[in-house]
Scaffold this motif. Sequence first.
Motif, PDB file in Angstrom:
ATOM      1  N   PRO A   1       0.821  -1.221   0.000  1.00 29.78           N
ATOM      2  CA  PRO A   1       0.000   0.000   0.000  1.00 29.78           C
ATOM      3  C   PRO A   1       0.856   1.272   0.000  1.00 29.78           C
ATOM      4  CG  PRO A   1      -0.912  -1.596   1.527  1.00 29.78           C
ATOM      5  CD  PRO A   1       0.424  -2.136   1.101  1.00 29.78           C
TER       6      PRO A   1
ATOM      7  N   TYR B   1       1.141   4.327  -3.003  1.00 28.47           N
ATOM      8  CA  TYR B   1       0.955   5.758  -2.794  1.00 28.47           C
ATOM      9  C   TYR B   1       2.214   6.552  -3.081  1.00 28.47           C
ATOM     10  CZ  TYR B   1      -3.817   5.482  -1.165  1.00 28.47           C
ATOM     11  OH  TYR B   1      -5.180   5.302  -1.127  1.00 28.47           O
TER      12      TYR B   1
ATOM     13  N   LYS C   1       2.461   6.573  -8.105  1.00 26.79           N
ATOM     14  CA  LYS C   1       1.090   6.566  -8.617  1.00 26.79           C
ATOM     15  C   LYS C   1       0.977   5.948 -10.012  1.00 26.79           C
ATOM     16  CE  LYS C   1      -0.838   8.528  -5.039  1.00 26.79           C
ATOM     17  NZ  LYS C   1      -1.532   9.820  -5.114  1.00 26.79           N
TER      18      LYS C   1
ATOM     19  N   GLN D   1      -3.487   4.953   3.849  1.00 24.50           N
ATOM     20  CA  GLN D   1      -3.182   4.487   2.487  1.00 24.50           C
ATOM     21  C   GLN D   1      -4.213   3.446   2.085  1.00 24.50           C
ATOM     22  OE1 GLN D   1       0.654   3.218   3.695  1.00 24.50           O
ATOM     23  NE2 GLN D   1       1.705   5.089   3.059  1.00 24.50           N
TER      24      GLN D   1
ATOM     25  N   THR E   1      -6.697   0.954   0.289  1.00 20.48           N
ATOM     26  CA  THR E   1      -6.745   0.216  -0.968  1.00 20.48           C
ATOM     27  C   THR E   1      -8.011  -0.629  -1.001  1.00 20.48           C
ATOM     28  OG1 THR E   1      -5.502  -1.653  -0.040  1.00 20.48           O
ATOM     29  CG2 THR E   1      -4.225   0.081  -1.144  1.00 20.48           C
TER      30      THR E   1
ATOM     31  N   ARG F   1      -5.710   1.785  -5.462  1.00 13.38           N
ATOM     32  CA  ARG F   1      -5.901   2.848  -4.488  1.00 13.38           C
ATOM     33  C   ARG F   1      -7.391   3.181  -4.447  1.00 13.38           C
ATOM     34  NH1 ARG F   1      -1.110   3.840  -7.151  1.00 13.38           N
ATOM     35  NH2 ARG F   1      -2.346   4.691  -8.874  1.00 13.38           N
TER      36      ARG F   1
END
Length: 391
Positions: free
Chosen positions: A117, A121, A124, A143, A145, A266
Amino acid sequence: MKRVPAPAAFGLAAALLAATLAGCSSSGPGGGSSSAALPPATGDELLSGVCPATVSIQVDWEPEAEHGAMYHLIGPDYTVDATHKRVSGPLVVAGKDTGVKVEVRAGGAAIGFTAIPAQMYIDKSITLGTVSTDGAINSSANQPTTAVVAPLRKSPQMLMWDPASHPDWQTIADIGASGAPVVVAKANFYSPLLVAKGLVKQSQLDSGYTGAPARFVTAPTIAQQGFATAEPYIYQHEVKSWGKPIKYQLLADVGYDIYPEPLAVRTGDLAALSPCLKRLVPIVQRSQADYLADPGPTNKLITDAVTQYNDGWTYSEGVAGYSATTMKQLGIVANDSSGPLGGMDMARVQSTIDTFAPILAGSGSAVRPGLKAADIATDQFLDPSIKLGQG
């Protein structure tokens, strides 16, 4: 040896350096065909104009058979970037070019052991990452997901032991009752669960696991973490100082009921990627079924990438073949209780949240208050008709 899990406790690494493939890549043995020679996909299998031009998949470790569904997506004339530890090529389904490329990026040392995760981030450009349910809970506040497909139905993680040293051990509970040391990685999510369930004692846990076989070979009275898809083969066939069977029990059999390494996006990107995911997720489901039906070619790609990376990770075709067979035999890959291959039972996800959220929050993780299954997983893109044994 098999991977040492690297959850968020290992800390964040710096972002991957941006670079082109020029001067650091080489073509793999793609069978002599080019993507231009592949027939184009049509209908819902055509991803161009719907998905990113390159679908980037960040996995949690070096190339291995547990990620077979992802590597099986890569078509002929693939490219291995040995510097950045990535394999790329046309994204193919049933021998047809979907019109986009796919890139599978190695994890572990390649990304400084950053939790997936966090890496998603940091970078991207990653479209999907392999984020286990407990990892998604752990990172849910900062973060977040959302898992969209789970190629593996249950975790291959295990505790293993020497049957000659402990002929009376049959289960993890037997290990706990004995008081023997249990050697695990310094940071993992399952040890607190085993202690909370009374299966092992906190005093038994030894966080000295490195992945190397020396500790187990020289002190065979210990129990040790491992993966049922690797160590049983490796210890018997590739560790010359051992060369005999081991015994084990899956952690999944004693309550570690996570979905291991489902593909996730994400959470904030879910809506924008939905048109792509509607087409891509069923392709991933089929890729897992096709890989298990004929794992050999993809295993050759996996071991070729390992050879070209040349970073200290070793992985033979023997291990890969054993892993593919074992995943089927143990139900690590199987049709989900919700129905399809790759499915995610939302009640099971919620049960995992109910189990792990208090444990992780108590250890200082930033768990989102009131976390629900729909916050970390969705089954909206799955094709319920795709199942093992049904073509």
